[in-house]
Design a protein around this motif. Sequence first.
Motif, PDB file in Angstrom:
ATOM      1  N   SER A  59      75.695  34.927  74.256  1.00  0.00           N
ATOM      2  CA  SER A  59      76.832  35.183  74.975  1.00  0.00           C
ATOM      3  C   SER A  59      77.048  33.971  75.653  1.00  0.00           C
ATOM      4  O   SER A  59      78.171  33.103  75.930  1.00  0.00           O
ATOM      5  CB  SER A  59      76.718  36.427  75.655  1.00  0.00           C
ATOM      6  OG  SER A  59      77.945  36.597  76.442  1.00  0.00           O
ATOM      7  N   PHE A  60      75.912  33.604  76.489  1.00  0.00           N
ATOM      8  CA  PHE A  60      76.058  32.296  77.431  1.00  0.00           C
ATOM      9  C   PHE A  60      76.371  31.101  76.545  1.00  0.00           C
ATOM     10  O   PHE A  60      77.003  30.240  76.873  1.00  0.00           O
ATOM     11  CB  PHE A  60      75.041  32.249  78.436  1.00  0.00           C
ATOM     12  CG  PHE A  60      75.175  33.377  79.623  1.00  0.00           C
ATOM     13  CD1 PHE A  60      76.161  33.168  80.439  1.00  0.00           C
ATOM     14  CD2 PHE A  60      74.134  34.379  79.847  1.00  0.00           C
ATOM     15  CE1 PHE A  60      76.263  33.886  81.374  1.00  0.00           C
ATOM     16  CE2 PHE A  60      74.375  35.406  80.675  1.00  0.00           C
ATOM     17  CZ  PHE A  60      75.344  34.917  81.811  1.00  0.00           C
ATOM     18  N   SER A 116      87.407  23.366  81.016  1.00  0.00           N
ATOM     19  CA  SER A 116      87.557  24.340  81.612  1.00  0.00           C
ATOM     20  C   SER A 116      88.878  24.599  82.205  1.00  0.00           C
ATOM     21  O   SER A 116      89.093  25.973  82.922  1.00  0.00           O
ATOM     22  CB  SER A 116      86.911  24.287  83.225  1.00  0.00           C
ATOM     23  OG  SER A 116      87.267  23.203  83.891  1.00  0.00           O
ATOM     24  N   THR A 117      90.085  24.228  81.614  1.00  0.00           N
ATOM     25  CA  THR A 117      91.278  24.301  82.124  1.00  0.00           C
ATOM     26  C   THR A 117      91.823  25.682  81.212  1.00  0.00           C
ATOM     27  O   THR A 117      91.283  26.006  80.171  1.00  0.00           O
ATOM     28  CB  THR A 117      92.167  23.269  81.800  1.00  0.00           C
ATOM     29  OG1 THR A 117      92.106  22.774  80.301  1.00  0.00           O
ATOM     30  CG2 THR A 117      92.064  22.079  82.757  1.00  0.00           C
ATOM     31  N   VAL A 118      92.855  26.184  81.738  1.00  0.00           N
ATOM     32  CA  VAL A 118      93.682  27.364  81.127  1.00  0.00           C
ATOM     33  C   VAL A 118      94.372  26.671  79.642  1.00  0.00           C
ATOM     34  O   VAL A 118      95.063  26.051  80.116  1.00  0.00           O
ATOM     35  CB  VAL A 118      94.493  28.202  82.086  1.00  0.00           C
ATOM     36  CG1 VAL A 118      94.970  29.169  81.303  1.00  0.00           C
ATOM     37  CG2 VAL A 118      93.359  28.711  83.194  1.00  0.00           C
ATOM     38  N   SER A 152      96.924  27.526  77.182  1.00  0.00           N
ATOM     39  CA  SER A 152      98.313  28.391  77.006  1.00  0.00           C
ATOM     40  C   SER A 152      98.768  28.277  75.558  1.00  0.00           C
ATOM     41  O   SER A 152      98.650  27.498  74.855  1.00  0.00           O
ATOM     42  CB  SER A 152      99.460  28.049  77.929  1.00  0.00           C
ATOM     43  OG  SER A 152      99.131  28.165  79.352  1.00  0.00           O
ATOM     44  N   ARG A 159      99.204  35.428  76.467  1.00  0.00           N
ATOM     45  CA  ARG A 159      99.573  33.863  76.409  1.00  0.00           C
ATOM     46  C   ARG A 159      98.504  32.784  77.110  1.00  0.00           C
ATOM     47  O   ARG A 159      98.897  31.594  77.197  1.00  0.00           O
ATOM     48  CB  ARG A 159     101.043  33.655  76.842  1.00  0.00           C
ATOM     49  CG  ARG A 159     101.834  34.854  76.068  1.00  0.00           C
ATOM     50  CD  ARG A 159     103.026  33.978  75.233  1.00  0.00           C
ATOM     51  NE  ARG A 159     103.502  32.954  76.143  1.00  0.00           N
ATOM     52  CZ  ARG A 159     104.271  32.945  77.051  1.00  0.00           C
ATOM     53  NH1 ARG A 159     104.893  33.963  77.212  1.00  0.00           N
ATOM     54  NH2 ARG A 159     104.924  31.979  77.576  1.00  0.00           N
ATOM     55  N   SER A 160      97.308  33.346  77.595  1.00  0.00           N
ATOM     56  CA  SER A 160      96.513  31.954  77.880  1.00  0.00           C
ATOM     57  C   SER A 160      95.117  32.619  77.642  1.00  0.00           C
ATOM     58  O   SER A 160      94.789  33.750  77.996  1.00  0.00           O
ATOM     59  CB  SER A 160      96.985  31.917  79.580  1.00  0.00           C
ATOM     60  OG  SER A 160      96.626  32.782  80.053  1.00  0.00           O
ATOM     61  N   ILE A 179      90.789  31.370  78.533  1.00  0.00           N
ATOM     62  CA  ILE A 179      89.860  30.505  79.390  1.00  0.00           C
ATOM     63  C   ILE A 179      88.551  30.821  78.781  1.00  0.00           C
ATOM     64  O   ILE A 179      88.401  31.852  78.232  1.00  0.00           O
ATOM     65  CB  ILE A 179      89.917  30.284  80.732  1.00  0.00           C
ATOM     66  CG1 ILE A 179      89.186  29.362  81.464  1.00  0.00           C
ATOM     67  CG2 ILE A 179      89.786  31.759  81.183  1.00  0.00           C
ATOM     68  CD1 ILE A 179      89.680  29.321  83.028  1.00  0.00           C
ATOM     69  N   PHE A 203      84.482  37.861  78.471  1.00  0.00           N
ATOM     70  CA  PHE A 203      83.471  38.494  79.373  1.00  0.00           C
ATOM     71  C   PHE A 203      83.851  39.882  79.738  1.00  0.00           C
ATOM     72  O   PHE A 203      83.313  40.864  79.112  1.00  0.00           O
ATOM     73  CB  PHE A 203      82.998  37.757  80.618  1.00  0.00           C
ATOM     74  CG  PHE A 203      82.175  38.573  81.422  1.00  0.00           C
ATOM     75  CD1 PHE A 203      80.646  38.500  80.804  1.00  0.00           C
ATOM     76  CD2 PHE A 203      82.207  39.423  82.435  1.00  0.00           C
ATOM     77  CE1 PHE A 203      79.624  39.247  81.611  1.00  0.00           C
ATOM     78  CE2 PHE A 203      81.303  39.943  83.316  1.00  0.00           C
ATOM     79  CZ  PHE A 203      80.034  39.831  82.537  1.00  0.00           C
ATOM     80  N   GLY A 249      84.915  24.533  86.609  1.00  0.00           N
ATOM     81  CA  GLY A 249      85.619  25.693  86.624  1.00  0.00           C
ATOM     82  C   GLY A 249      87.031  25.569  86.658  1.00  0.00           C
ATOM     83  O   GLY A 249      87.556  24.550  86.771  1.00  0.00           O
ATOM     84  N   PHE A 309      99.581  35.217  84.520  1.00  0.00           N
ATOM     85  CA  PHE A 309     100.221  36.635  84.141  1.00  0.00           C
ATOM     86  C   PHE A 309     101.142  37.098  84.858  1.00  0.00           C
ATOM     87  O   PHE A 309     102.169  38.061  84.382  1.00  0.00           O
ATOM     88  CB  PHE A 309      98.898  37.363  83.993  1.00  0.00           C
ATOM     89  CG  PHE A 309      97.701  36.691  83.153  1.00  0.00           C
ATOM     90  CD1 PHE A 309      97.947  36.288  81.974  1.00  0.00           C
ATOM     91  CD2 PHE A 309      96.633  36.738  83.667  1.00  0.00           C
ATOM     92  CE1 PHE A 309      97.009  35.601  81.092  1.00  0.00           C
ATOM     93  CE2 PHE A 309      95.398  36.264  83.042  1.00  0.00           C
ATOM     94  CZ  PHE A 309      95.621  35.761  81.764  1.00  0.00           C
ATOM     95  N   ASP A 342      99.509  22.342  84.519  1.00  0.00           N
ATOM     96  CA  ASP A 342      99.526  23.554  83.563  1.00  0.00           C
ATOM     97  C   ASP A 342     100.540  24.905  83.882  1.00  0.00           C
ATOM     98  O   ASP A 342     101.156  25.150  82.732  1.00  0.00           O
ATOM     99  CB  ASP A 342      97.961  23.930  83.499  1.00  0.00           C
ATOM    100  CG  ASP A 342      97.113  22.815  82.841  1.00  0.00           C
ATOM    101  OD1 ASP A 342      97.886  22.153  82.355  1.00  0.00           O
ATOM    102  OD2 ASP A 342      96.073  23.285  83.123  1.00  0.00           O
TER     103      ASP A 342
END
Lengths: 368, 461
Positions: free
Chosen positions: A169-170, A182-184, A186, A278-279, A281, A286, B97, B299, B325
């Motif tokens: 998993s990690f 690490s960015t979101v 979309s 819609r997004s 990461i 998890f 992060g 969200f 973003d």
Amino acid sequence: MHKTTKQRTNVDWFLTVLRVTSLAMIAAGLLAFAAQIIDSNNPFARWANPDAISLTGEQFQGLVVTGLAQGAMYGLIALGYSMVYGVLGFINFAHGEVFMVGAMTGAITSNKLAEAGYWESSFVLCLMLVVALSVVVCTITAVIMERVAYRPLRGKPRLIPLITSIGVSFFLQNCVLVLLGSTVKSYPDLPNWLTDKRTFLEIQGSKVLVLAVAALAMVGLWYLVEKTKTGQAMRAVAEDAEIASLMGIDVNRIIVKTFAVGGAMAGVAGILWGLLFRSVIHTTGFLPGIKAFSSAVVGGIGNLGGSMAGGLTIGVAESLGPLMILEPLGVSGPSQLRDAVAFAVLIIVLLVRPSGIFGERLPSEERT
Amino acid sequence: MRRFRFSRRLAPRKGTFAWAFAVLAAFSLLAASCGNDDDGPAVVDQAPLATATEAPAADPAPAADPRGDALGDGSLGVVTVPTGESIQIRSLNAISGPVAFLGLPNQRAVELAIADYGDISGFSVDMGTPLDGLCSSEGGQAAAQTIAADEQVIGVIGTSCSGAGVAAAPLITQAGMVIISPSNTSPALTSDFQGNPGASYNVGYYRTAHNDLVQGAAMANFVFSELGIDNAAALHDGDPYTQGLASAFRNSFEELGGTVSGFTGINKGDTDMVPALTELAAGSPGALFFPIFQPEGDFVAAQAPTVSGLEGTSLLAADGLLVDDFLALTDSVGMHFSGPDTRFGTNTNQSTGQNADQILAAYTQAYGEAPSAAFWGHSYDAATLLLDAIAAASWVEDGDLHIDRAGVRQHLNSVSGYSGITGTLSCDDFGDCASQKITVLYHQDSEDVEASKENVVYSYP
């Protein structure tokens, strides 16, 4: 639970008190909520929370639908947990990350399609392509995972593959972090018919789609498990792998197929996640993974219909619970406790029915 | 009706779940704390650490006072930097992060400031290996422990997030060091401007970022007076920064005569915001202020219009969501954002003589991109304030540089009318040094993010 004598121990009494208290609290919250709906000025509506708010019918419906849509996703992920548990008897914690990989694949391909201009012009075709690609990537991920991490551990005590699955998993999470950053990420904009509320029952199109696709996936899985040779073999391996192999079933092949089907379900769930939220990461997998595992347990792990039912139960409970039970009881910031509500459902189900909603009790000699 | 299933042996076997749950619990704990280890052996500067802090009483006092007019009474100890070594400061920002967009520009501005400032009394300044506060209290604490263990460190520029700052500040200040934050804005870290220290105030803590009491008041004034809305709601994510800002907004809004009909929280990591939004919708607010971060902000922006009762509600956020973003999402169009005034114009940093344009050009040249968040100027000013303080509290004796820790604080406490990139800085009694100027931006086009970032519709005070 199976006592040979009728004697009750202190633990039994404690558990009974716990069961009664938790159910009584739920009942009190629901009654206060119901009292509010009937008449917001009656004394019972405000006995615990003088500022209690009530919900309009539309808001209530919105909560149920969003809970069902979220729950359907938990259910789809839970199928993977349940199938692997049924066949191998261990819990594959990395399954939540397979789901995340699916959602990531969807985000990348849909953005590429949107850049090329196809996403808007032929959305349905694009969506099918994205789903297909995500299913393929997730299936491959799950199969490789089985081959590399779990097959070498076949026959070892079940704790060992379980710990390995946490490592996997990690590993998957960090792979995605390194490869994609690490960015979101979309998803591109959806067509209006998915984002607008439909005249039909005022439900958002994307939620209808999520529920429909989840139902379709369930039907497909039911057909696979119950009506095909592969499904028969899967059930045979689940029953007794050794005897199944004596009957000429290639156990390894069936296990790989089980992982593949679980991965495909996670791929579908990943795209549905993308359409709904819609997004995505790298940590997206998890919490839904843990909740899906809880869903599988709530429904009775190993039981596929139960997994979906468990997912829907947890999804609706965490959506409605804060406002229908905690708010009337005067808990402050109830929406922050939605995860607590989800896991409380798990605990209460285990207290009241330890085998899960659809799980079956076994005579004690069958437990090993 | 027949259920489909794999096996009769479905019920949990006794014992199976006992360990399954134990492992599940361990897994959650591990996940919650895993970030702590990321830094690993982070403080790299293994230059001979033999030169420890020495008590001032041990100073042999020669005939002519070599200290000159260096500030400080030695009460916090004196750090000696031997000839050929560097003065140690640290950067503690969120650099990995989802909040890395905020921390990276802070860290890079420190690097630029050190380069522009040059040597202090012939000694170079070393930022060491950048530390990662992860925007969480666990991350802030772990990094602060690493820093506090190195007795050569004089001061820290950080943290990026108030949550990390609350955990890091006590460890760093108790070690005699100072911490200057370029982007902590929680009122708890300094004061309420009425002379009462915040719950998490530590002597030795300073910041060049505004106090959120000002930002909350700015947003409240904007909503009440400019938008003409008298019923608002606020949403936070439990983090000290978002909670502090949402509360500041609520208090100011109520002081102005408005009603805050809903105030609630969500959790970081939540995706389905409909329950929380439904809770707020019950009060039919005309405006919803949610000063949170990505991805939760995405969200909220996407789901709010779908909740019955919030269809026409104006959405407002703070600088945490003022990032490319988020602005690129069509859901964010039509929103207002409050944040520090970044119209730096020709402001010049008095210590290095550089203006905002020159620093931006150097930044873009060095890192290949423009800063991803608004606080690079604050970070540059924070670094030059620290370097000035070191210069004012240090003296050379026998070829070694001595820095009086108490002198560093003495200098920072007396900062007044300092000309920085972000405006005129003056430190109050509780470490608030910022120029405290807030602007509200209006976002009108998700295709042209840069235009929206400059579209100031309101400024405060």
